[in-house]
Write a protein that holds these residues in place. Structure first.
Motif, PDB file in Angstrom:
ATOM      1  N   CYS A 106       0.857  -1.192   0.000  1.00 36.36           N
ATOM      2  CA  CYS A 106       0.000   0.000   0.000  1.00 36.36           C
ATOM      3  C   CYS A 106       0.890   1.238   0.000  1.00 36.36           C
ATOM      4  CB  CYS A 106      -0.905  -0.004   1.231  1.00 36.36           C
ATOM      5  SG  CYS A 106      -1.771   1.570   1.463  1.00 36.36           S
ATOM      6  N   CYS A 153      -0.061   3.363   3.613  1.00 28.01           N
ATOM      7  CA  CYS A 153       0.342   2.908   4.954  1.00 28.01           C
ATOM      8  C   CYS A 153       1.452   1.863   4.920  1.00 28.01           C
ATOM      9  CB  CYS A 153      -0.864   2.366   5.720  1.00 28.01           C
ATOM     10  SG  CYS A 153      -1.418   0.742   5.173  1.00 28.01           S
ATOM     11  N   CYS A 206      -6.757  -0.781  -0.014  1.00 28.22           N
ATOM     12  CA  CYS A 206      -5.999  -1.339   1.106  1.00 28.22           C
ATOM     13  C   CYS A 206      -6.944  -1.789   2.223  1.00 28.22           C
ATOM     14  CB  CYS A 206      -5.011  -0.304   1.633  1.00 28.22           C
ATOM     15  SG  CYS A 206      -4.124  -0.876   3.095  1.00 28.22           S
ATOM     16  N   CYS A 242      -5.949   0.504   5.569  1.00 32.24           N
ATOM     17  CA  CYS A 242      -6.185   1.950   5.730  1.00 32.24           C
ATOM     18  C   CYS A 242      -7.231   2.502   4.754  1.00 32.24           C
ATOM     19  CB  CYS A 242      -4.877   2.721   5.580  1.00 32.24           C
ATOM     20  SG  CYS A 242      -4.287   2.835   3.883  1.00 32.24           S
ATOM     21  N   TYR A 280      -7.008   3.064   1.676  1.00 31.83           N
ATOM     22  CA  TYR A 280      -6.479   3.869   0.570  1.00 31.83           C
ATOM     23  C   TYR A 280      -6.901   3.208  -0.746  1.00 31.83           C
ATOM     24  CZ  TYR A 280      -3.282   5.806  -2.886  1.00 31.83           C
ATOM     25  OH  TYR A 280      -2.779   6.397  -4.020  1.00 31.83           O
TER      26      TYR A 280
HETATM   27 ZN   LIG Z   1      -2.922   1.127   3.389  1.00 31.46          ZN
END
Ligand SMILES: [Zn+2]
Length: 277
Positions: free
Chosen positions: A23, A26, A42, A45, A47
């Protein structure tokens, strides 16, 4: 063969990136299978990783319905621009070779849950998704197609802003694209703008923010000038979440945040709500 010799054999080792997706937000390591099953979102997190335009078209349109328009339109080099890192024309040709695209946006007609639309999808891999004259031409011609066929228009943005290698010509695209979209709005045709990571500079300051509805993927970077430039100008520290989709939603710049897995259904519902059949 002794065990230490076996482990030392190069063919026995898989490179890390072949086994895990990392990712970029993170730095979590996620098995590729899980990463792709989650549409490159992700699990730790949330994302939403950048997608190529083709991947995104596949995600939001009905299978086989996308027909590209104006695919031959490509970059122009009106200034014969060159900087310390070389000529713009060479960089643009490199981007064409690397991505298989002629410009930073692909436009066309498509169906979303059986609703006919005109769609534009930017690709950040092409010179940072920058807005050049070719990009502007494609956006404008797609808007005219929407007007001609009375279809709604949807643009997915992913851009660092205007393509400064084309100087004032790139900046003019901000006004050109907004004028084309204004004609759709006068004709009562919906225009939906979807911001993805990142949408900044001259794109966030033009067609990405003039939708009847402006939505974003979670955790996308959305802003105009960069954080450092603003901090140096106002001589203040900005909050950590400054210029995230969540921050701009809270401050009223966008209307909604939509998860990638829900995007297609959200677009179809919004279009139906707007009376599109
Ligand atoms: Zn992430």
């Amino acid at each position: 063969m002794a065990w230490f010799e076996m482990s030392a054999a190069p063919q026995a080792r898989k490179p890390l990136e072949a086994m895990w997706a990392v990712c970029s937000s993170c730095k979590a390591h996620v098995p590729h299978e899980e990463w792709h099953a989650a549409l490159r979102v992700c699990p730790r997190c949330n994302y939403h990783d950048r997608l190529s335009c083709r991947e995104r078209i596949e995600l939001v349109t009905d299978a086989g319905s996308f027909q590209e328009l104006n695919g031959r339109i490509t970059f122009a080099d009106p200034l014969k621009f060159e900087d310390a890192s070389g000529p713009y024309a060479a960089k643009a040709k490199g981007a064409v070779a690397k991505t298989g695209l002629n410009e930073a946006i692909v436009t066309g007609t498509a169906k979303i849950d059986s609703l006919a639309v005109v769609l534009g999808v930017m690709d950040f891999r092409f010179l940072g998704g920058s807005l050049g004259s070719g990009t502007g031409d494609r956006i404008l011609l797609a808007a005219e197609e929407a007007l001609r066929t009375r279809r709604p228009y949807i643009i997915f943005s992913a851009s660092g802003g205007a393509r400064m290698h084309e100087g004032i010509v790139s900046l003019m695209q901000m006004a050109r694209t907004c004028a084309a979209i204004a004609k759709l709005q006068e004709a009562g045709l919906p225009y939906i703008s979807v911001l993805t990571d990142p949408t900044t500079g001259g794109v966030s300051a033009s067609y990405a923010m003039v939708g009847d509805i402006n939505i974003s993927e979670p955790r996308a970077l959305v802003g105009f000038a960069g954080r450092r430039v603003i901090e140096q100008t106002i001589k203040q520290k900005l909050p950590d979440d400054f210029q995230t989709a969540e921050y701009v939603l809270e401050h009223g710049f966008i209307d909604h945040i939509v998860e990638r897995k829900a995007m297609k259904a959200f677009l179809a519902n919004t279009l139906r709500y707007a009376g599109v059949k």
